[in-house]
Design a protein around this motif. Structure first.
Motif, PDB file in Angstrom:
ATOM      1  N   MET A   1     -12.720  14.732 -19.824  1.00 46.16           N
ATOM      2  CA  MET A   1     -11.368  14.199 -19.728  1.00 46.16           C
ATOM      3  C   MET A   1     -10.946  14.036 -18.267  1.00 46.16           C
ATOM      4  N   GLU A   2     -11.426  14.952 -17.421  1.00 44.66           N
ATOM      5  CA  GLU A   2     -11.085  14.842 -16.004  1.00 44.66           C
ATOM      6  C   GLU A   2     -11.566  13.518 -15.421  1.00 44.66           C
ATOM      7  N   LYS A   3     -12.757  13.077 -15.842  1.00 41.72           N
ATOM      8  CA  LYS A   3     -13.281  11.800 -15.349  1.00 41.72           C
ATOM      9  C   LYS A   3     -12.364  10.654 -15.740  1.00 41.72           C
ATOM     10  N   ALA A   4     -11.855  10.688 -16.976  1.00 45.04           N
ATOM     11  CA  ALA A   4     -10.957   9.630 -17.447  1.00 45.04           C
ATOM     12  C   ALA A   4      -9.671   9.628 -16.639  1.00 45.04           C
ATOM     13  N   PHE A   5      -9.129  10.812 -16.357  1.00 43.27           N
ATOM     14  CA  PHE A   5      -7.899  10.894 -15.566  1.00 43.27           C
ATOM     15  C   PHE A   5      -8.143  10.412 -14.138  1.00 43.27           C
ATOM     16  N   ALA A   6      -9.280  10.774 -13.573  1.00 46.43           N
ATOM     17  CA  ALA A   6      -9.600  10.342 -12.209  1.00 46.43           C
ATOM     18  C   ALA A   6      -9.756   8.824 -12.157  1.00 46.43           C
ATOM     19  N   GLN A   7     -10.396   8.258 -13.171  1.00 47.29           N
ATOM     20  CA  GLN A   7     -10.559   6.804 -13.216  1.00 47.29           C
ATOM     21  C   GLN A   7      -9.214   6.112 -13.343  1.00 47.29           C
TER      22      GLN A   7
END
Length: 60
Positions: A1-7
């Motif tokens: 989920m962190e990757k999605a938020f960073a993107q």
């Protein structure tokens, strides 16, 4: 989920950068007019939306 938020954050930054570029170009092309001031600090905007949606600090 962190990757999605960073993107998503990178997308927002890209949008803000494009908006800044647009405003800078406009201001350069219309140098005889008062420049358009662009504020990219959204802290108060986010707080205002939180309050409108019932997520103000008092209810947290």
């Amino acid at each position: 989920m962190e990757k999605a938020f960073a993107q998503r954050r990178r997308q927002v930054i890209g949008d803000c950068y494009q908006l800044k570029t647009d405003v800078d170009c406009y201001n350069n092309a219309h140098s005889s007019e008062l420049p358009i001031n662009l504020v990219l600090d959204f802290t108060m905007d986010v707080k205002e939306i939180d309050v409108m949606n019932g997520f103000d600090e008092k209810s947290a």
